[in-house]
Enzyme design. Structure first.
Site, short mmCIF file in Angstrom:
data_model
loop_
_atom_site.label_atom_id
_atom_site.label_comp_id
_atom_site.label_asym_id
_atom_site.label_seq_id
_atom_site.Cartn_x
_atom_site.Cartn_y
_atom_site.Cartn_z
CD GLU A 127 75.30 54.89 32.72
OE1 GLU A 127 74.35 54.56 33.47
OE2 GLU A 127 75.70 54.18 31.78
CG HIS A 157 73.31 43.55 31.42
ND1 HIS A 157 74.12 44.13 30.48
CD2 HIS A 157 72.61 44.57 32.00
CE1 HIS A 157 73.95 45.43 30.50
NE2 HIS A 157 73.04 45.73 31.42
N1 LIG Z 1 70.36 46.37 34.78
C1 LIG Z 1 70.65 47.40 35.65
C2 LIG Z 1 71.23 48.57 35.18
N2 LIG Z 1 71.51 48.67 33.89
C3 LIG Z 1 71.78 49.90 33.25
C4 LIG Z 1 73.24 50.31 33.32
O1 LIG Z 1 73.55 50.69 34.59
C5 LIG Z 1 73.56 51.45 32.40
O2 LIG Z 1 72.75 52.54 32.70
C6 LIG Z 1 73.35 51.12 30.93
O3 LIG Z 1 74.03 49.94 30.62
C7 LIG Z 1 73.87 52.28 30.04
O4 LIG Z 1 75.23 52.45 30.20
N3 LIG Z 1 71.47 49.58 36.01
C8 LIG Z 1 71.19 49.48 37.32
O5 LIG Z 1 71.40 50.42 38.08
N4 LIG Z 1 70.64 48.35 37.82
C9 LIG Z 1 70.37 47.30 37.01
O6 LIG Z 1 69.84 46.27 37.49
C1 LIG Z 2 70.94 43.92 36.21
C2 LIG Z 2 70.68 43.77 34.80
O1 LIG Z 2 71.64 43.77 34.15
C3 LIG Z 2 69.37 43.40 34.23
O2 LIG Z 2 68.47 44.44 34.15
C4 LIG Z 2 69.59 42.81 32.90
O3 LIG Z 2 68.71 41.77 32.76
P1 LIG Z 2 68.95 40.58 31.76
O4 LIG Z 2 70.17 39.87 32.25
O5 LIG Z 2 67.71 39.77 31.92
O6 LIG Z 2 69.14 41.19 30.43
#
Ligand SMILES: Nc1c(NC[C@H](O)[C@H](O)[C@H](O)CO)[nH]c(=O)[nH]c1=O
Ligand SMILES: CC(=O)[C@@H](O)COP(=O)(O)O
Length: 494
Positions: A127, A157
């Site tokens: 975001e 992801h």
């Molecule tokens: N996995 C991580 C995320 N995931 C969340 C996304 O950024 C986002 O908020 C969600 O998909 C809703 O749109 N965010 C991080 O900053 N770091 C991560 O490792």
């Molecule tokens: C950085 C990410 O996307 C993480 O939190 C997601 O983890 P996962 O790939 O194990 O679902």
């Protein structure tokens, strides 16, 4: 056709348009402390955004973290006056908090004032871009720091979030025209992340702040602004216009406009034309704005508005050869006025006016007759009946005439009138010009000539005329004409 490249004379008459946009409280511009949600440019009107934004906005309303900023004190020099936004992802907060602290610590070193830092929390790195862009576009910040920590999990992801964060921040910078600094960690594991948020690999948040605070970032923005003042109308032009509109709407500072509202030609003859340009500068701001210079030529300077009229400081002369009566001379006046508007900074108001100056044909002159009112060798008073013929396709108003008159080859003296007479286009009119002379001085030849009924004459002089293009002095001349000599009581209609 040749053209007068620049005006021989500029008279600038700015006027005022005040209080069109009432001034907003300054907190709307430079918020500090705990910020009310309505003091940002985020609003419920942004309904076109994806639902993620709703999450972001919820976060925004509840989570402006400024307490940390309040602890920042001290005053170094360099960052003073610069304003920064920091967008921080709450995801992996244990890491992002440290990055944020590092950033604020660095700003502190660079003397950025706490009220000039605004921290905005978003749910995750994904975001960051959208919020950074909106903050950049608000026009309130010199740069936007983007802080997050993406840590690899079991699936792909990670790549999606990391790539989206990177491209989102990039787009935010491009679309807003404000540097958006990428401070999002992309790490294989938490160890890597902690090492980069104050651990053995330093603090990437601090580095981000350093980058944002680097003079060249701010300088670059200034240079771009200057380029824009060249009137290239490029990307930054548009960005600035956009910001201008936003700011105008939000806090009342707007772009002034300049227009050449009128052109006068107070003097024109076959050697020289004076063109006076009235420039109307409309200042929509609630405060006077300084007019810095025009076109690098310092034609004018002062505050708009101040006393009402700003006089041009200099004249410019352009030479136009071979001016002939009946010609139409095109002209083009081009001036760039540079003004300093609060918040918006230096703006260039380009001004251009084109037109045509017709060079009138001089009127044809004829002494139809000379009527003697008093007739003696000592003093003879005569009325010259001078017919002027207007050869132009526009009316002429004759305001003044001065001339020298010769009867036969003898100059009998100078005559002038200050009556007015109107000559319709391609029409003619009669002017009575009184003249007094002593025939005694001219010898018997003139006296004999006067006693006969007609004689040759010469008349040379100037008439002051009004034309639709301004007043002009035009030469009149008739050499060796024939006229009738009459006594006052002779029949006029003969
Ligand atoms: N996995 C991580 C995320 N995931 C969340 C996304 O950024 C986002 O908020 C969600 O998909 C809703 O749109 N965010 C991080 O900053 N770091 C991560 O490792
Ligand atoms: C950085 C990410 O996307 C993480 O939190 C997601 O983890 P996962 O790939 O194990 O679902």
């Amino acid at each position: 056709m040749k053209s007068l490249a620049s005006p021989p004379c500029l008279r600038l008459t700015p006027t005022t348009r005040r209080h069109l946009h009432p001034r907003q409280p300054s907190s709307a511009c430079y918020p500090h402390g705990r910020i009310k949600s309505n003091s940002l440019s985020f609003s419920s009107s942004a309904s076109g955004f994806a639902s993620t934004l709703a999450v972001v906005e919820k976060e925004l309303r509840s989570s402006f973290v400024t307490d940390a900023v309040r602890h920042v004190t001290g005053s170094l020099m360099r960052g003073e006056g610069l304003r920064f936004a920091i967008v921080v992802a709450r995801f992996n907060e244990v890491v992002t908090k440290l990055l944020l602290e590092g950033a604020i610590e660095t700003f502190k070193k660079y003397s950025v004032r706490e009220e000039d830092i605004q921290v905005v929390w978003v749910p995750g790195s994904f975001e960051i871009g959208v919020v950074a862009q909106r903050l950049g576009k608000s026009g309130n910040f010199n740069a936007v720091l983007c802080i997050g920590a993406v840590i690899r999990g079991d699936t792909t992801h990670y790549d999606a979030v990391a790539n989206s964060a990177a491209s989102g921040v990039l787009s935010a910078g491009i679309n807003s025209g404000v540097p958006c600094i990428f401070g999002v960690l992309t790490c294989e594991d938490m160890d890597q992340a902690l090492n980069r948020s104050g651990g053995k690999a330093g603090n990437k948040g601090a580095e981000t702040a350093l980058t944002a605070n680097k003079v060249e970032i701010v300088d670059r923005a200034h240079k771009e602004e200057e380029k824009e003042e060249d009137g290239n109308g490029g990307f930054l032009d548009k960005v600035k216009d956009f910001i201008g509109e936003k700011i105008e709407g939000a806090i009342g500072f707007g772009k002034p406009t300049a227009d050449a509202s009128a052109i006068h030609i107070p003097k024109i003859n076959l050697e020289r034309a004076d063109i006076v340009v009235d420039v109307l500068v409309k200042n929509p701001n609630p405060v006077p704005i300084p007019l810095i210079e025009s076109d690098g030529r310092k034609l004018v300077s002062g505050l708009i508005p101040d006393a009402g009229t700003i006089k041009a400081h200099r004249e410019e002369t352009s030479t136009y050869n071979d001016i002939n009566p009946g010609m139409i001379i095109p002209y083009r006046i081009k001036v760039d006025l540079i003004v300093d508007v609060p918040v918006l900074g230096r703006l260039t108001l380009p001004l251009e006016k084109r037109g045509e100056i017709p060079i009138p044909k001089k009127p044809d002159v004829d002494i139809e007759k000379i009527k003697f009112q008093k007739f003696s060798l000592e003093e003879t008073v005569a009325i010259l009946h001078v017919r002027l013929e207007n050869l132009n396709d526009f009316d002429l108003g004759v305001n003044d005439l001065d001339c020298e008159v010769w009867l036969s080859d003898v100059s009998i003296g100078k005559a002038e009138i200050s009556d007015s007479v109107k000559l319709d286009k391609n029409g003619s009119g009669l002017i009575n010009v009184p003249i007094t002379f002593r025939p005694k001085d001219f010898g018997s030849a003139l006296w004999d000539m006067i006693r006969v009924q007609g004689t040759g004459y010469t008349i040379k002089g100037n008439v002051d005329v009004d034309t639709p293009f301004g007043g002009m002095k035009l030469p009149i001349i008739k050499e060796g004409g024939e006229t009738r000599l009459k006594k006052e009581d002779d029949d006029d209609e003969e």
